[in-house]
Design a protein around this motif. Structure first.
Motif, PDB file in Angstrom:
ATOM      1  N   UNK A 124      40.484  38.347  52.167  1.00 53.73           N
ATOM      2  CA  UNK A 124      41.604  37.406  52.101  1.00 53.73           C
ATOM      3  C   UNK A 124      42.366  37.540  50.791  1.00 53.73           C
ATOM      4  N   UNK A 125      41.647  37.738  49.686  1.00 57.33           N
ATOM      5  CA  UNK A 125      42.281  37.848  48.374  1.00 57.33           C
ATOM      6  C   UNK A 125      42.883  39.230  48.149  1.00 57.33           C
ATOM      7  N   UNK A 126      42.335  40.225  48.841  1.00 55.02           N
ATOM      8  CA  UNK A 126      42.775  41.601  48.613  1.00 55.02           C
ATOM      9  C   UNK A 126      42.242  42.167  47.315  1.00 55.02           C
ATOM     10  N   UNK A 127      41.189  41.563  46.787  1.00 50.65           N
ATOM     11  CA  UNK A 127      40.628  41.942  45.485  1.00 50.65           C
ATOM     12  C   UNK A 127      39.290  41.239  45.325  1.00 50.65           C
ATOM     13  N   UNK A 128      38.571  41.616  44.267  1.00 50.69           N
ATOM     14  CA  UNK A 128      37.326  40.916  43.923  1.00 50.69           C
ATOM     15  C   UNK A 128      37.554  39.764  42.963  1.00 50.69           C
ATOM     16  N   UNK A 129      38.793  39.607  42.539  1.00 54.23           N
ATOM     17  CA  UNK A 129      39.139  38.531  41.621  1.00 54.23           C
ATOM     18  C   UNK A 129      40.534  38.766  41.081  1.00 54.23           C
ATOM     19  N   UNK A 130      40.940  37.932  40.143  1.00 51.87           N
ATOM     20  CA  UNK A 130      42.274  37.995  39.557  1.00 51.87           C
ATOM     21  C   UNK A 130      42.155  37.979  38.040  1.00 51.87           C
ATOM     22  N   UNK A 131      42.848  38.915  37.391  1.00 55.93           N
ATOM     23  CA  UNK A 131      43.002  38.907  35.940  1.00 55.93           C
ATOM     24  C   UNK A 131      44.431  38.470  35.652  1.00 55.93           C
ATOM     25  N   UNK A 132      44.598  37.179  35.353  1.00 58.52           N
ATOM     26  CA  UNK A 132      45.920  36.616  35.122  1.00 58.52           C
ATOM     27  C   UNK A 132      46.338  36.739  33.673  1.00 58.52           C
ATOM     28  N   UNK A 133      47.394  37.519  33.419  1.00 57.71           N
ATOM     29  CA  UNK A 133      47.851  37.781  32.054  1.00 57.71           C
ATOM     30  C   UNK A 133      49.316  37.382  31.896  1.00 57.71           C
ATOM     31  N   UNK A 134      49.693  36.280  32.536  1.00 58.44           N
ATOM     32  CA  UNK A 134      51.045  35.764  32.370  1.00 58.44           C
ATOM     33  C   UNK A 134      51.298  35.298  30.951  1.00 58.44           C
ATOM     34  N   UNK A 135      52.484  34.727  30.678  1.00 61.98           N
ATOM     35  CA  UNK A 135      52.860  34.413  29.295  1.00 61.98           C
ATOM     36  C   UNK A 135      52.215  33.166  28.712  1.00 61.98           C
ATOM     37  N   UNK A 136      51.555  32.347  29.513  1.00 61.64           N
ATOM     38  CA  UNK A 136      50.934  31.126  28.991  1.00 61.64           C
ATOM     39  C   UNK A 136      49.521  31.392  28.483  1.00 61.64           C
ATOM     40  N   UNK A 137      49.049  30.533  27.594  1.00 66.06           N
ATOM     41  CA  UNK A 137      47.667  30.639  27.114  1.00 66.06           C
ATOM     42  C   UNK A 137      46.680  29.966  28.067  1.00 66.06           C
TER      43      UNK A 137
END
Length: 350
Positions: A124-137
């Motif tokens: 469903x996710x198309x991945x084993x997880x998400x590495x979110x590196x957007x501009x917010x901390x």
């Protein structure tokens, strides 16, 4: 989708029995924080990672915190744990991360109603997880001040999770902001693609901007200043849309009812040469005109390649510059409240 490998360890322990390296973590500039499926992490390690507590509205102060993270394609649900997170030799220590679908707590009804689609499996996710590196901390800064629906919860039991405010230091965090160096942003470098796409493409994720010999800003970049939520404006065919640059979306997503579409994809009979204008929140800066191609999506995906730079998807909401924007460019994402040259973040440069 762009993928990277990430190693998660019990905080302060680098023993192989207390760590797991997870491949096929989706690299996402449209979200913030590390989220990993419990099934990929392994139930034993997922269970050993320290639970995050300290929700503001929790009368005991000791109940575990869980989160509903809502994406364009659905939601992830699971507890917040602490882990050391290593990516490409850089480590973010004792980081709050989300462990998705570990089945400890029942999913709250407002999470289901807002998120609709459960992304709690790899398929469903198309991945084993998400590495979110957007501009917010942090992923939901507003949740430190306001109880938000379908966001953070404290859980007194397996079937009782209550919406809550949470302090910033307990929220899921951008790992780059937690690095001890090279922590002001990222660069994604992806090659240009041939027409029709490519079976696979290999690029680079670089940490830091202007901190090392390999991450200098170009002398005259296009700069798009972002608001505190990472948004700007895109003008397409004289209409203005709220907009984002999102490596986690596999297509450019926008509305154009003059172009044929079928299902998820635009399907023009021939490849179109289009353009749109990006305008940041700094009105004194020059808008940036960006050309892009739009091919027949049904024909493209029939070849089952992994990389396309001309894939488009119809949507009546935002104008989302997805992964096609990144091919053939170096895209710089600068974090909130850091200074690069004379420009303060958050901003995108390319």
């Amino acid at each position: 989708m762009p993928y990277v490998s990430v190693t998660l360890c019990f905080p302060g322990v680098q023993d192989s029995t207390q760590c797991a390296t997870i491949d096929h973590m989706q690299l996402d500039t449209g979200s913030v924080g590390v989220r990993v499926l419990a099934s990929a992490l392994g139930q034993a390690l997922a269970g050993r990672l320290p639970a995050q507590s300290g929700a503001t509205n929790d009368p005991t102060g000791g109940a575990p915190i869980a989160e509903c993270a809502v994406f364009g394609s659905g939601y992830t649900w699971g507890p917040i744990k602490r882990a050391d997170v290593t990516i490409g030799g850089k480590t973010a220590g004792n980081l709050p991360v989300q462990v998705i679908a570990d089945d400890t707590y029942s999913t709250p009804s407002d999470c289901v109603s807002r998120g609709v689609n459960n992304l709690g499996t790899a398929s469903a996710l198309g991945a084993n997880g998400v590495l979110g590196i957007g501009p917010a901390q942090r992923d939901y800064p507003a949740a430190a001040q306001t109880v938000l629906p379908a966001a953070y919860y404290y859980c007194r039991s397996a079937t009782s999770c209550t919406n809550t405010r949470v302090p910033l230091d307990t929220q899921v965090m951008n790992p780059v902001a937690n690095f001890t160096s090279d922590n002001n942003g990222t660069i994604i470098r992806l090659p240009a693609l041939p027409a029709g796409g490519q079976l696979r493409a290999t690029g680079e994720l670089v940490f830091g901007i202007g901190t090392q010999s390999n991450n200098a800003m170009p002398s005259n970049p296009n700069i798009v200043a972002l608001d505190q939520n990472g948004f700007f404006q895109t003008t397409y065919k004289s209409r203005s849309y709220s907009s984002a640059i999102d490596s986690g979306s596999n297509a450019n997503i926008f509305a154009d009812y003059t172009i044929p579409s079928s299902g998820d994809w635009y399907t023009p009979s021939t490849t179109l040469s289009l353009s749109a204008v990006l305008t940041g929140i700094d009105k004194a800066a020059m808008p940036v005109t960006v050309p892009f191609s739009l091919a027949n999506g049904s024909s493209l995906v029939a070849n089952q390649y992994a990389a396309y730079d001309s894939l488009g998807s119809p949507s009546a909401g935002m104008f989302v510059w997805g992964l096609p924007f990144f091919f053939g460019r170096n895209v710089y994402t600068v974090l909130n409240n850091v200074m690069i040259g004379k420009q303060v973040g958050p901003f995108i440069a390319f």
